[in-house]
Design a protein around this motif. Structure first.
Motif, mmCIF file in Angstrom:
data_model
loop_
_atom_site.group_PDB
_atom_site.id
_atom_site.type_symbol
_atom_site.label_atom_id
_atom_site.label_comp_id
_atom_site.label_asym_id
_atom_site.label_seq_id
_atom_site.Cartn_x
_atom_site.Cartn_y
_atom_site.Cartn_z
ATOM 1 N N GLY A 157 -0.372 18.920 8.638
ATOM 2 C CA GLY A 157 0.447 18.285 7.599
ATOM 3 C C GLY A 157 1.034 16.939 7.990
ATOM 4 N N ILE A 158 0.686 16.455 9.202
ATOM 5 C CA ILE A 158 1.274 15.187 9.659
ATOM 6 C C ILE A 158 0.441 14.000 9.165
ATOM 7 C CG2 ILE A 158 1.859 13.839 11.731
ATOM 8 C CD1 ILE A 158 2.281 16.480 13.203
ATOM 9 N N GLY A 159 1.108 13.001 8.641
ATOM 10 C CA GLY A 159 0.429 11.771 8.222
ATOM 11 C C GLY A 159 0.311 10.840 9.424
ATOM 12 N N ILE A 160 -0.768 10.072 9.477
ATOM 13 C CA ILE A 160 -0.956 9.181 10.625
ATOM 14 C C ILE A 160 -1.328 7.784 10.153
ATOM 15 C CG2 ILE A 160 -2.450 8.721 12.637
ATOM 16 C CD1 ILE A 160 -2.381 11.691 13.175
ATOM 17 N N HIS B 269 -13.812 4.469 14.290
ATOM 18 C CA HIS B 269 -12.652 5.360 14.257
ATOM 19 C C HIS B 269 -12.210 5.584 12.817
ATOM 20 C CE1 HIS B 269 -11.363 4.470 18.694
ATOM 21 N NE2 HIS B 269 -12.561 5.007 18.577
ATOM 22 N N ALA B 270 -12.263 4.509 12.027
ATOM 23 C CA ALA B 270 -11.903 4.651 10.610
ATOM 24 C C ALA B 270 -12.907 5.574 9.923
ATOM 25 C CB ALA B 270 -11.872 3.279 9.940
ATOM 26 N N LEU B 271 -14.202 5.361 10.217
ATOM 27 C CA LEU B 271 -15.234 6.189 9.580
ATOM 28 C C LEU B 271 -15.076 7.656 9.978
ATOM 29 C CD1 LEU B 271 -18.345 3.867 10.097
ATOM 30 C CD2 LEU B 271 -17.248 4.401 7.906
ATOM 31 N N GLU B 272 -14.640 7.891 11.212
ATOM 32 C CA GLU B 272 -14.571 9.261 11.734
ATOM 33 C C GLU B 272 -13.377 10.039 11.173
ATOM 34 O OE1 GLU B 272 -16.641 10.937 13.686
ATOM 35 O OE2 GLU B 272 -15.364 12.643 14.203
ATOM 36 N N VAL B 273 -12.211 9.384 11.072
ATOM 37 C CA VAL B 273 -11.020 10.190 10.732
ATOM 38 C C VAL B 273 -10.236 9.749 9.499
ATOM 39 C CG1 VAL B 273 -10.570 10.935 13.111
ATOM 40 C CG2 VAL B 273 -9.465 8.852 12.258
ATOM 41 N N ALA B 274 -10.413 8.508 9.050
ATOM 42 C CA ALA B 274 -9.436 7.985 8.086
ATOM 43 C C ALA B 274 -9.677 8.466 6.650
ATOM 44 C CB ALA B 274 -9.444 6.458 8.123
ATOM 45 N N ASP B 275 -8.591 8.664 5.938
ATOM 46 C CA ASP B 275 -8.676 8.842 4.482
ATOM 47 C C ASP B 275 -8.709 7.468 3.833
ATOM 48 O OD1 ASP B 275 -8.331 11.781 4.231
ATOM 49 O OD2 ASP B 275 -6.470 11.334 5.289
ATOM 50 N N TYR B 276 -7.961 6.541 4.433
ATOM 51 C CA TYR B 276 -7.932 5.162 3.927
ATOM 52 C C TYR B 276 -8.091 4.191 5.092
ATOM 53 C CZ TYR B 276 -5.979 7.390 -0.168
ATOM 54 O OH TYR B 276 -5.798 8.210 -1.239
ATOM 55 N N THR B 277 -8.830 3.122 4.849
ATOM 56 C CA THR B 277 -8.937 2.063 5.845
ATOM 57 C C THR B 277 -8.244 0.829 5.288
ATOM 58 O OG1 THR B 277 -11.076 2.912 6.526
ATOM 59 C CG2 THR B 277 -10.544 0.689 7.219
ATOM 60 N N PHE C 165 0.856 -1.189 0.000
ATOM 61 C CA PHE C 165 0.000 0.000 0.000
ATOM 62 C C PHE C 165 0.889 1.236 0.000
ATOM 63 C CE2 PHE C 165 0.798 -0.609 4.503
ATOM 64 C CZ PHE C 165 0.989 0.676 4.970
ATOM 65 N N GLU C 166 0.257 2.354 -0.255
ATOM 66 C CA GLU C 166 1.009 3.600 -0.303
ATOM 67 C C GLU C 166 0.183 4.692 0.354
ATOM 68 O OE1 GLU C 166 2.948 4.144 -4.226
ATOM 69 O OE2 GLU C 166 2.310 6.233 -4.012
ATOM 70 N N ALA C 167 0.821 5.586 1.070
ATOM 71 C CA ALA C 167 0.128 6.743 1.641
ATOM 72 C C ALA C 167 1.146 7.871 1.748
ATOM 73 C CB ALA C 167 -0.425 6.408 3.022
ATOM 74 N N ALA C 168 0.659 9.090 1.845
ATOM 75 C CA ALA C 168 1.568 10.230 1.961
ATOM 76 C C ALA C 168 1.005 11.200 2.975
ATOM 77 C CB ALA C 168 1.726 10.916 0.603
ATOM 78 N N SER C 169 1.882 11.824 3.775
ATOM 79 C CA SER C 169 1.368 12.787 4.735
ATOM 80 C C SER C 169 0.692 13.918 3.950
ATOM 81 C CB SER C 169 2.469 13.330 5.651
ATOM 82 O OG SER C 169 3.697 13.422 5.006
ATOM 83 N N PRO C 170 -0.466 14.404 4.393
ATOM 84 C CA PRO C 170 -1.115 14.137 5.664
ATOM 85 C C PRO C 170 -2.266 13.121 5.601
ATOM 86 C CG PRO C 170 -2.093 16.092 4.705
ATOM 87 C CD PRO C 170 -1.179 15.500 3.668
ATOM 88 N N ILE D 163 -4.495 9.989 6.606
ATOM 89 C CA ILE D 163 -4.713 9.202 7.816
ATOM 90 C C ILE D 163 -5.128 7.804 7.379
ATOM 91 C CG2 ILE D 163 -6.074 8.941 9.924
ATOM 92 C CD1 ILE D 163 -6.576 11.981 9.843
ATOM 93 N N VAL D 164 -4.349 6.818 7.798
ATOM 94 C CA VAL D 164 -4.665 5.422 7.479
ATOM 95 C C VAL D 164 -5.041 4.728 8.781
ATOM 96 C CG1 VAL D 164 -3.800 3.248 6.535
ATOM 97 C CG2 VAL D 164 -2.975 5.418 5.588
ATOM 98 N N CYS D 165 -6.210 4.094 8.803
ATOM 99 C CA CYS D 165 -6.618 3.356 10.006
ATOM 100 C C CYS D 165 -6.608 1.864 9.669
ATOM 101 C CB CYS D 165 -8.010 3.817 10.432
ATOM 102 S SG CYS D 165 -8.557 3.023 11.946
ATOM 103 N N ILE D 166 -5.837 1.106 10.437
ATOM 104 C CA ILE D 166 -5.735 -0.335 10.189
ATOM 105 C C ILE D 166 -6.667 -1.079 11.143
ATOM 106 C CG2 ILE D 166 -4.182 -2.325 10.063
ATOM 107 C CD1 ILE D 166 -1.835 -0.364 9.770
ATOM 108 N N LEU D 167 -7.617 -1.813 10.585
ATOM 109 C CA LEU D 167 -8.538 -2.631 11.377
ATOM 110 C C LEU D 167 -8.177 -4.098 11.186
ATOM 111 C CD1 LEU D 167 -11.942 -0.996 10.299
ATOM 112 C CD2 LEU D 167 -10.677 -0.539 12.410
ATOM 113 N N GLY D 168 -8.632 -4.932 12.110
ATOM 114 C CA GLY D 168 -8.411 -6.368 11.941
ATOM 115 C C GLY D 168 -8.561 -7.072 13.272
ATOM 116 N N PRO D 169 -9.033 -8.312 13.263
ATOM 117 C CA PRO D 169 -9.196 -9.062 14.516
ATOM 118 C C PRO D 169 -7.873 -9.238 15.266
ATOM 119 C CG PRO D 169 -10.290 -10.189 12.699
ATOM 120 C CD PRO D 169 -9.493 -9.082 12.098
#
Ligand SMILES: Nc1ncnc2c1ncn2[C@@H]1O[C@H](COP(=O)(O)OP(=O)(O)OP(=O)(O)O)[C@@H](O)[C@H]1O
Length: 257
Positions: free
Chosen positions: A189-192, A201-209, A24-29, A31-37
């Motif tokens: 400007g900070i990537g997270i 949490h993903a629905l609230e803040v993430a650009d990508y899940t 995967f790829e992402a760039a600041s800023p 927000i990527v939220c990682i979900l999983g059991p």
């Protein structure tokens, strides 16, 4: 700053493969939220991203340069990482712990200056925990410690912040406040890249899940496309309902029929 994971695979010594083929790829800023059991490798993936674990296959790049081509100091000046548990070792004051976040920026003698302490105090204020400054780090609660670690990571002035379950010890109010802080950091400007057990949490803040299941990444995309009833039901093996909140398009993910 850009982060790119390319075909990552990881296996602990004597263990089964945790995941393979993660790209995967992402760039600041972003927000990527990682979900999983539990046990699907979210923490392990973060450790690969920050060069604490060597992937068995594949490579992590920051701005198209392999992560291992950066020195520890160069990396710390660009990315900050807060692991899931951070047991206190020594009775430093909270202000000292937060100031130590600046280590990568200290001059040759390795001691913090006035500016470093000022930045630390600013971040304690930003997180609403100024009152903890003089307390011993060993004598504050788990949730307070989590906020202190976030303050310490911010004094590092990173371009990308990696957080492993940053809300796990936070109360209902502080979880919400923390998500608002995440949005403010994005505006700065900070990537997270953060892991969470809460699809909301993903629905609230993430650009990508990013969604991990046993073996690897099963989805990576916009939260509304990824956090769906059927995806979450399959992922967590429970009935799930998506509800719309207050008619403004905001959604929430509820466990149960
Ligand atoms: N140091 C280790 N040595 C061997 N196996 C490990 C080690 N750390 C984790 N594992 C195993 O690797 C797998 C992934 O663990 P990891 O902690 O990355 O999962 P996770 O998705 O972050 O879990 P959780 O949501 O419970 O925090 C699990 O099966 C775990 O038992």
């Amino acid at each position: 700053m850009k982060i790119r994971a390319e075909n990552l695979a990881f296996q602990y010594k004597h263990g089964r493969p945790v995941f393979s083929d993660i790209s995967f790829e992402a760039a600041s800023p972003d927000i990527v939220c990682i979900l999983g059991p539990n046990g699907t490798g979210k923490s392990t993936l973060l450790k690969c991203l920050v060069n604490q674990h060597n992937p068995t296959k594949g490579q992590v790049y920051y701005d198209d340069k392999p992560v291992h081509s950066y020195s520890a100091r160069q990396l710390a000046a660009r990315i900050a990482y807060i692991p899931q548990s951070h047991a206190p070792a020594f009775p430093f004051s909270v202000l000292d712990v937060v100031t130590m976040g600046r280590t990568a920026h200290f001059r040759y003698l390795g001691a913090p200056g006035k500016k470093d302490r000022m930045i630390a105090l600013e971040n304690l204020h930003f997180l609403g925990i100024d009152r903890l400054a003089d307390k011993q780090y060993t004598e504050i609660s788990g949730g307070e410690r989590q906020l202190v670690m976030i303050a310490a990571a911010l004094t590092q002035e990173p371009q990308i912040l990696l957080l492993d379950e940053p809300t796990s010890h936070l109360d209902f109010g502080n979880q919400f406040r923390f998500l608002q802080i995440v949005k403010t950091l994005k505006h700065k400007g900070i990537g997270i890249i953060m892991t969470s057990h809460f699809p909301d949490h993903a629905l609230e803040v993430a650009d990508y899940t990013a969604v991990m299941n046993h073996g690897g990444l099963v989805h990576f995309g916009k939260p509304n496309a990824v956090v769906t009833e059927s995806n979450m039901e399959k992922l967590y093996d429970i009935p799930v309902k998506m509800i719309e909140v207050s008619g403004n398009g905001r959604k929430s993910c509820i466990a149960g029929d």
